[in-house]
Scaffold this motif. Structure first.
Motif, mmCIF file in Angstrom:
data_model
loop_
_atom_site.group_PDB
_atom_site.id
_atom_site.type_symbol
_atom_site.label_atom_id
_atom_site.label_comp_id
_atom_site.label_asym_id
_atom_site.label_seq_id
_atom_site.Cartn_x
_atom_site.Cartn_y
_atom_site.Cartn_z
ATOM 1 N N LYS A 271 0.849 -1.203 0.000
ATOM 2 C CA LYS A 271 0.000 0.000 0.000
ATOM 3 C C LYS A 271 0.882 1.250 0.000
ATOM 4 O O LYS A 271 1.155 1.847 1.043
ATOM 5 C CB LYS A 271 -0.926 -0.010 1.214
ATOM 6 N N HIS A 272 1.327 1.605 -1.195
ATOM 7 C CA HIS A 272 2.159 2.794 -1.389
ATOM 8 C C HIS A 272 1.295 4.043 -1.329
ATOM 9 O O HIS A 272 0.182 4.077 -1.834
ATOM 10 C CB HIS A 272 2.857 2.708 -2.751
ATOM 11 N N GLY A 273 1.799 5.105 -0.690
ATOM 12 C CA GLY A 273 1.101 6.382 -0.702
ATOM 13 C C GLY A 273 0.590 6.793 0.663
ATOM 14 O O GLY A 273 1.115 6.369 1.702
ATOM 15 N N VAL A 274 -0.438 7.619 0.677
ATOM 16 C CA VAL A 274 -1.003 8.141 1.926
ATOM 17 C C VAL A 274 -1.821 7.052 2.611
ATOM 18 O O VAL A 274 -2.714 6.472 2.009
ATOM 19 C CB VAL A 274 -1.882 9.383 1.662
ATOM 20 N N ARG A 275 -1.522 6.808 3.868
ATOM 21 C CA ARG A 275 -2.273 5.825 4.654
ATOM 22 C C ARG A 275 -3.356 6.500 5.504
ATOM 23 O O ARG A 275 -4.360 5.895 5.822
ATOM 24 C CB ARG A 275 -1.316 5.049 5.574
ATOM 25 N N LYS A 276 -3.103 7.756 5.890
ATOM 26 C CA LYS A 276 -4.047 8.452 6.760
ATOM 27 C C LYS A 276 -3.886 9.958 6.561
ATOM 28 O O LYS A 276 -2.769 10.453 6.427
ATOM 29 C CB LYS A 276 -3.780 8.077 8.227
ATOM 30 N N GLU A 277 -5.001 10.688 6.511
ATOM 31 C CA GLU A 277 -4.976 12.137 6.358
ATOM 32 C C GLU A 277 -5.032 12.828 7.719
ATOM 33 O O GLU A 277 -5.649 12.320 8.656
ATOM 34 C CB GLU A 277 -6.179 12.601 5.524
ATOM 35 N N ASN A 278 -4.384 13.987 7.811
ATOM 36 C CA ASN A 278 -4.503 14.828 8.998
ATOM 37 C C ASN A 278 -5.439 15.977 8.637
ATOM 38 O O ASN A 278 -5.039 16.964 8.025
ATOM 39 C CB ASN A 278 -3.128 15.360 9.426
ATOM 40 N N LYS A 279 -6.718 15.831 8.985
ATOM 41 C CA LYS A 279 -7.731 16.812 8.581
ATOM 42 C C LYS A 279 -7.515 18.161 9.262
ATOM 43 O O LYS A 279 -7.803 19.209 8.691
ATOM 44 C CB LYS A 279 -9.119 16.252 8.886
ATOM 45 N N GLU A 280 -6.988 18.144 10.471
ATOM 46 C CA GLU A 280 -6.758 19.390 11.204
ATOM 47 C C GLU A 280 -5.717 20.254 10.513
ATOM 48 O O GLU A 280 -5.868 21.470 10.384
ATOM 49 C CB GLU A 280 -6.325 19.075 12.639
ATOM 50 N N LEU A 281 -4.633 19.618 10.041
ATOM 51 C CA LEU A 281 -3.551 20.354 9.387
ATOM 52 C C LEU A 281 -3.722 20.432 7.876
ATOM 53 O O LEU A 281 -3.021 21.201 7.204
ATOM 54 C CB LEU A 281 -2.199 19.696 9.717
ATOM 55 N N GLY A 282 -4.626 19.613 7.314
ATOM 56 C CA GLY A 282 -4.843 19.612 5.879
ATOM 57 C C GLY A 282 -3.709 19.003 5.079
ATOM 58 O O GLY A 282 -3.460 19.380 3.933
ATOM 59 N N ILE A 283 -3.003 18.041 5.687
ATOM 60 C CA ILE A 283 -1.867 17.372 5.044
ATOM 61 C C ILE A 283 -1.942 15.875 5.351
ATOM 62 O O ILE A 283 -2.704 15.449 6.217
ATOM 63 C CB ILE A 283 -0.519 17.932 5.550
ATOM 64 N N PRO A 284 -1.161 15.040 4.648
ATOM 65 C CA PRO A 284 -1.115 13.628 5.025
ATOM 66 C C PRO A 284 -0.632 13.459 6.468
ATOM 67 O O PRO A 284 0.234 14.220 6.922
ATOM 68 C CB PRO A 284 -0.107 13.027 4.037
ATOM 69 N N ASP A 285 -1.177 12.496 7.157
ATOM 70 C CA ASP A 285 -0.745 12.213 8.524
ATOM 71 C C ASP A 285 0.243 11.042 8.553
ATOM 72 O O ASP A 285 1.214 11.064 9.299
ATOM 73 C CB ASP A 285 -1.951 11.874 9.406
ATOM 74 N N LEU A 366 0.385 29.619 9.756
ATOM 75 C CA LEU A 366 1.203 28.700 10.540
ATOM 76 C C LEU A 366 0.864 27.288 10.090
ATOM 77 O O LEU A 366 -0.307 26.900 10.080
ATOM 78 C CB LEU A 366 0.926 28.870 12.037
ATOM 79 N N MET A 367 1.882 26.524 9.706
ATOM 80 C CA MET A 367 1.661 25.239 9.053
ATOM 81 C C MET A 367 2.563 24.151 9.634
ATOM 82 O O MET A 367 3.556 24.436 10.313
ATOM 83 C CB MET A 367 1.978 25.354 7.556
ATOM 84 N N ALA A 368 2.211 22.902 9.323
ATOM 85 C CA ALA A 368 3.113 21.771 9.530
ATOM 86 C C ALA A 368 3.313 21.110 8.174
ATOM 87 O O ALA A 368 2.483 21.253 7.274
ATOM 88 C CB ALA A 368 2.537 20.791 10.534
ATOM 89 N N ILE A 369 4.410 20.397 7.998
ATOM 90 C CA ILE A 369 4.750 19.809 6.703
ATOM 91 C C ILE A 369 4.916 18.298 6.827
ATOM 92 O O ILE A 369 5.457 17.797 7.823
ATOM 93 C CB ILE A 369 6.038 20.455 6.127
ATOM 94 N N HIS A 370 4.426 17.576 5.801
ATOM 95 C CA HIS A 370 4.561 16.115 5.802
ATOM 96 C C HIS A 370 5.894 15.726 5.158
ATOM 97 O O HIS A 370 5.961 15.097 4.101
ATOM 98 C CB HIS A 370 3.392 15.466 5.065
ATOM 99 N N ALA A 371 6.948 16.167 5.798
ATOM 100 C CA ALA A 371 8.309 15.863 5.355
ATOM 101 C C ALA A 371 9.224 16.085 6.550
ATOM 102 O O ALA A 371 8.808 16.672 7.553
ATOM 103 C CB ALA A 371 8.717 16.758 4.185
ATOM 104 N N GLY A 372 10.441 15.609 6.450
ATOM 105 C CA GLY A 372 11.377 15.755 7.553
ATOM 106 C C GLY A 372 12.116 17.070 7.494
ATOM 107 O O GLY A 372 12.799 17.359 6.517
ATOM 108 N N LEU A 373 11.940 17.904 8.501
ATOM 109 C CA LEU A 373 12.787 19.079 8.674
ATOM 110 C C LEU A 373 13.750 18.799 9.822
ATOM 111 O O LEU A 373 13.410 18.077 10.767
ATOM 112 C CB LEU A 373 11.940 20.317 8.991
#
Length: 423
Positions: A271-285, A366-373
């Motif tokens: 199952k490649h890809g998004v497994r769960k969405e973060n609706k609060e942040l509007g990004i993949p969880d 103010l945002m969060a990102i679905h990547a490693g910072l």
């Protein structure tokens, strides 16, 4: 007009792929020293540049994901965007380094933390141990103007290995290939509907009942959505190309992997890809990228994946699930290069950065990102320090489509200047 873009063009001509950035390291050390800064370099080639008693530390990484012809980079400008011909551009994170060079030219009293090998598991950030003086750190590795990042995903690379053997196959031999898909960043682009060449290839083989696999070489980097995948197979039924899949009959009779059918089934089931969405942040969880699969001539099959999640518990759950999945198919799996999530946190520093962003762009979020910072890793080492992350608009990093919006670079530098004056 600052010299940022010219400095960036200079950087593109100095090779700095991950693990191969020594020349750029030497260049930056010399550049800083010539402008009166003190410079320290640690064992993993992190660079710490400082002057006076600064209150702000600027942070970026100086390695890049090399795709296509990179590190041979030929830049050009089209409709206000800087691009590269048939290669990744390296704006991630080269534009940040160019901004730092401009500030060093101006002799600013700042700290600069330039980390190594960020793109292959935040290796440099994990080893940072300098005596940083500033109370605030501004990371410059975000990729959207008018946004202030205050949190990021954690991640882990999960690899799997199996030793297989070969035996005689049946039928004709074919090269089945998926080449030149768009690719993209395995974090920020994972929800953009970009097809994975590995999944496209696996689905074709499954659909046409192909079970005899001689070899497969698929994917480019762990943190890139696969753009290319090529398999050599044998089939007793004729095969023809369709969609993004090209098929070429070969006048060969290769041996086939004894468990090639299981590998094809694994690709289809993963199952490649998004497994769960973060609706609060509007990004993949939660997401995972099936990044690389190689089967060599000795029968060794290697699979590499990149998993991400916005919190530690979800990352642990995904990691355990993936290890169990590979185990079910007879692979020995291990977890590598794990790094923590950066939990979203609003402080007086993030509010200051947000305000300066509004002054220049007229808006900010103010945002969060679905990547490693690197903020997540560094924050654990410097718990009293306050963090935020900004950056100019960059699209499709980690791919040959990477491009940077030039007016966004200049405006983001104005924001940066306002932050420096206000901290």
């Amino acid at each position: 007009m600052s010299k940022i873009i010219e400095y960036f063009k200079t950087l593109t001509q100095i090779p700095h792929c991950s693990k191969e950035a020594e020349k750029l390291c030497d260049f930056l050390v010399k550049f800083a020293k010539e402008r009166g800064y003190e410079v320290e370099v640690d064992e993993v080639k992190n660079i710490y540049i400082h002057k006076g008693m600064p209150t702000l530390c600027l942070q970026a990484h100086y390695d890049m994901v090399c795709m296509g012809k990179a590190p041979q980079i030929e830049t050009y400008v089209e409709e206000g965007w800087m691009k590269a011909k048939d290669s990744s551009l390296g704006a991630d994170n080269g534009m940040a380094i160019a901004m730092m060079m401009q500030l060093m030219d101006e002799g600013r009293v700042l700290e600069f933390l330039l980390t190594s090998d960020e793109e292959i598991g935040l290796i440099g950030a994990n080893e940072v141990a300098f005596d940083l003086k500033a109370s605030c750190m501004l990371n410059l590795d975000s990729e959207d103007e008018a946004e202030v990042y205050i949190g990021c995903a954690g991640g882990a690379d999960i690899t799997a290995f199996k030793q297989d053997s070969y035996f005689e196959g049946r039928g004709d031999c074919y090269e089945v290939a998926v080449k030149g898909l768009s690719g993209g960043h395995s974090g920020v682009d994972i929800d953009k509907g970009i097809p994975s060449a590995i999944k496209v290839l696996g689905h074709y083989l499954t659909k046409h009942g192909v079970t005899q696999l001689a070899s497969i070489y698929a994917g480019e980097r762990r943190n890139s959505i696969p753009a290319n995948a090529v398999a050599i197979v044998r089939s007793e039924m004729p095969l023809e190309g369709e969609g993004d899949v090209t098929v070429r009959q070969l006048n060969e009779s290769p041996l086939i992997l004894s468990e090639g059918d299981k590998l094809i089934a694994l690709i289809e089931a993963f199952k490649h890809g998004v497994r769960k969405e973060n609706k609060e942040l509007g990004i993949p969880d939660v997401s995972i990228n099936l990044a690389i699969i190689n089967a060599d001539e000795q029968g060794g099959i290697v699979i590499e994946t990149s998993a991400r999640a916005m919190d530690a518990a979800s990352l642990e759950e995904l990691t355990e699930e993936t290890v169990s999945f590979f185990d079910m198919y007879g692979f020995e799996a291990k977890v590598e290069d794990k790094y923590p999530a950066w939990k979203p946190d609003v402080t007086d520093f993030t509010e200051l950065v947000d305000q300066k962003m509004k002054e220049v762009f007229g808006k900010s979020r103010l945002m969060a990102i679905h990547a490693g910072l690197e903020c997540g890793v560094i924050a654990e080492k410097y718990p009293k320090m306050k963090f935020a992350s900004i950056g100019p608009t960059i699209r499709y990093p980690h791919s040959t489509r990477e491009k940077a919006k030039l007016d966004s670079v200049e405006k983001t530098f104005i924001v940066l200047d306002k932050i420096i004056q206000s901290v």
